[in-house]
Motif scaffolding. Structure first.
Motif, short mmCIF file in Angstrom:
data_model
loop_
_atom_site.label_atom_id
_atom_site.label_comp_id
_atom_site.label_asym_id
_atom_site.label_seq_id
_atom_site.Cartn_x
_atom_site.Cartn_y
_atom_site.Cartn_z
N GLN A 1 0.84 -1.20 0.00
CA GLN A 1 0.00 0.00 0.00
C GLN A 1 0.87 1.25 0.00
N GLN A 2 0.36 2.31 -0.61
CA GLN A 2 0.96 3.64 -0.48
C GLN A 2 0.06 4.46 0.43
N ARG A 3 0.64 4.95 1.54
CA ARG A 3 -0.13 5.74 2.49
C ARG A 3 0.36 7.18 2.52
N LEU A 4 -0.57 8.09 2.76
CA LEU A 4 -0.21 9.49 2.95
C LEU A 4 0.22 9.67 4.40
N VAL A 5 1.47 10.09 4.62
CA VAL A 5 1.99 10.20 5.99
C VAL A 5 2.27 11.63 6.41
N SER A 6 2.25 12.57 5.46
CA SER A 6 2.41 13.99 5.80
C SER A 6 1.76 14.83 4.72
N ARG A 7 1.46 16.06 5.05
CA ARG A 7 0.76 16.95 4.10
C ARG A 7 1.76 17.90 3.45
N PRO A 8 1.70 18.04 2.13
CA PRO A 8 2.64 18.93 1.45
C PRO A 8 2.36 20.40 1.75
N ASP A 9 3.44 21.18 1.86
CA ASP A 9 3.29 22.63 2.04
C ASP A 9 3.01 23.31 0.72
N ALA A 10 3.57 22.78 -0.35
CA ALA A 10 3.33 23.31 -1.70
C ALA A 10 3.23 22.12 -2.64
N GLU A 11 4.25 21.89 -3.46
CA GLU A 11 4.22 20.73 -4.34
C GLU A 11 4.40 19.45 -3.52
N PRO A 12 3.64 18.40 -3.85
CA PRO A 12 3.84 17.12 -3.16
C PRO A 12 5.26 16.61 -3.38
N GLN A 13 5.77 15.90 -2.36
CA GLN A 13 7.10 15.31 -2.42
C GLN A 13 6.98 13.81 -2.18
N LEU A 14 8.00 13.07 -2.60
CA LEU A 14 7.99 11.63 -2.37
C LEU A 14 7.88 11.30 -0.89
N GLY A 15 8.42 12.16 -0.04
CA GLY A 15 8.39 11.93 1.39
C GLY A 15 7.01 12.04 2.01
N ASN A 16 6.03 12.57 1.27
CA ASN A 16 4.66 12.63 1.79
C ASN A 16 3.99 11.26 1.80
N PHE A 17 4.61 10.29 1.12
CA PHE A 17 4.03 8.95 1.00
C PHE A 17 4.96 7.92 1.63
N ARG A 18 4.36 6.80 2.03
CA ARG A 18 5.16 5.70 2.56
C ARG A 18 4.59 4.38 2.04
N LEU A 19 5.48 3.54 1.54
CA LEU A 19 5.10 2.21 1.09
C LEU A 19 5.11 1.26 2.28
N VAL A 20 4.01 0.58 2.52
CA VAL A 20 3.92 -0.38 3.62
C VAL A 20 3.42 -1.72 3.08
N GLU A 21 3.75 -2.76 3.81
CA GLU A 21 3.28 -4.10 3.47
C GLU A 21 2.46 -4.65 4.63
N VAL A 22 1.25 -5.12 4.32
CA VAL A 22 0.37 -5.66 5.35
C VAL A 22 -0.19 -6.99 4.85
N PRO A 23 -0.46 -7.92 5.76
CA PRO A 23 -1.06 -9.19 5.33
C PRO A 23 -2.53 -9.00 4.94
N VAL A 24 -2.97 -9.76 3.95
CA VAL A 24 -4.38 -9.75 3.57
C VAL A 24 -5.13 -10.67 4.54
N PRO A 25 -6.17 -10.15 5.22
CA PRO A 25 -6.88 -10.98 6.20
C PRO A 25 -7.77 -12.04 5.53
N GLU A 26 -8.14 -13.03 6.31
CA GLU A 26 -9.11 -14.03 5.84
C GLU A 26 -10.46 -13.34 5.64
N LEU A 27 -11.21 -13.80 4.64
CA LEU A 27 -12.49 -13.18 4.35
C LEU A 27 -13.55 -13.65 5.34
N ALA A 28 -14.38 -12.69 5.78
CA ALA A 28 -15.57 -13.01 6.57
C ALA A 28 -16.76 -13.19 5.64
N ALA A 29 -17.85 -13.65 6.17
CA ALA A 29 -19.06 -13.83 5.38
C ALA A 29 -19.47 -12.51 4.73
#
Length: 340
Positions: A8-36
């Motif tokens: 996933q790419q998450r927004l971790v900070s708000r840009p002051d002007a132009e967005p920067q790469l540092g405003n985003f963070r790549l994270v890895e999470v497990p996919v949960p089992e499906l419920a009904a």
């Protein structure tokens, strides 16, 4: 069984002007089992759109800001790979708002926002562009606000983009003279030679609104009756200088001011003098027109009468850089990220 990992790419900070790469963070999470009632979608493509810049900032807007440390909002198309929901089967291809991630678990209460799509007539990626939100945006702004008559002149800013390219082609089908405004001669050639616009002006060749207005005067000898605005600023000022009485302007975007810089209107008196209509709109306010719009757009694409172009970045890791490039006009046509 091995645990399925979702990047996933998450927004971790708000840009002051132009967005920067540092405003985003790549994270890895497990996919949960499906419920009904749940289903799992593997996303094939992610849509990147200028509206996302507005969601990154706290302030008055038509929608709530993107919460920090959450998956960035975005349209997606993909395939159901597991299902405990009677309405969706494994293999179904769907369009939704899955965000900047490879997989999405959808609860039963959220399934109404998913739409099954037919890829036998239209490519899957096109459901994020010409036969998706950008296409419907073009269809509504042109057909419900500008309402061009045969023989009138319609101008379009960001003419080679996902929205502007559809506006121009639909305007031509409705009998209008269509003049695009785009950044760079390559985009202008594409707009005229491949999309069928009557003319296109490279705004980068013009240092101010007066110079651009002079070019518009040459391209629009009868003046401008309708304008579809995606940019604002100098471009809107130049268009207003060439607008006819009772001109209609559909305000779709103001990308010139998305990073917080002021873009005051240079000559608002022209609204009165020319009795102009300037109307802003958000296409999600008009869900009642989507079926009709999508039917026309999909038919035109399937028959080859509506052309489109895509710029595709590879992998979820590339999404932030591709998004920053989109805001700088580096893309050509619809900006996508391929996730599979």
């Amino acid at each position: 069984m091995a645990v399925l990992i979702n990047k996933q790419q998450r927004l971790v900070s708000r840009p002051d002007a132009e967005p920067q790469l540092g405003n985003f963070r790549l994270v890895e999470v497990p996919v949960p089992e499906l419920a009904a009632g749940q289903l799992l979608i593997q996303h094939h493509y992610l849509s990147l759109d200028p509206y996302m810049r507005g969601r990154m900032t706290v302030g008055k807007s038509y929608a709530a800001e993107q919460p920090l440390n959450t998956v960035m909002i975005g349209g997606t198309v993909g395939q159901v790979v597991a299902s405990r929901n009677d309405r969706f089967a494994v293999g179904d291809e769907v369009v939704g708002m899955g965000g900047w991630q490879q997989y999405q678990v959808v609860d039963s209460a959220e399934t109404p926002v998913l739409r099954k799509v037919d890829t036998s007539r239209v490519p899957l990626s096109a459901y994020l562009g010409v036969v998706g939100m950008p296409g419907v945006t073009a269809w509504f702004g042109l057909g419900r606000i500008i309402v061009p008559k045969s023989g009138e002149t319609v101008a379009v800013s960001a003419a080679s983009g996902a929205v502007g390219s559809v506006v121009g082609q639909l305007a031509k089908r409705r009998g209008a003279r269509t003049v695009g405004i785009a950044g760079g001669m390559q985009k202008c050639r594409y707009v005229v030679e491949e999309l069928g616009f009557d003319a296109c002006i490279d705004y980068r060749q013009h240092p101010d609104a007066s110079s651009l207005a002079a070019a518009l005067h040459n391209a629009c000898p009868r003046g401008i009756d309708g304008h579809f605005e995606n940019v604002g600023g100098m471009i809107l000022d130049a268009v207003m200088l060439q607008a006819n009485a009772f001109a209609r302007i559909a305000m779709c975007g103001t990308i010139a001011g998305y990073n917080g810089q002021p873009i005051p209107m240079a000559a608002p008196r022209l609204i009165l003098v020319n009795r102009m209509k300037i109307e802003g709109f958000i296409v999600s306010d008009h869900m009642e027109v989507w079926p009709k719009a999508l039917e026309e757009l999909s038919t035109l694409v399937a028959s080859g009468q509506l052309k489109f172009r895509e710029t595709v970045a590879q992998g979820i890791e590339a999404a932030p850089e591709a998004f920053i490039g989109l805001l700088k006009g580096r893309n050509f046509g619809k900006q996508l990220v391929k996730l599979i």
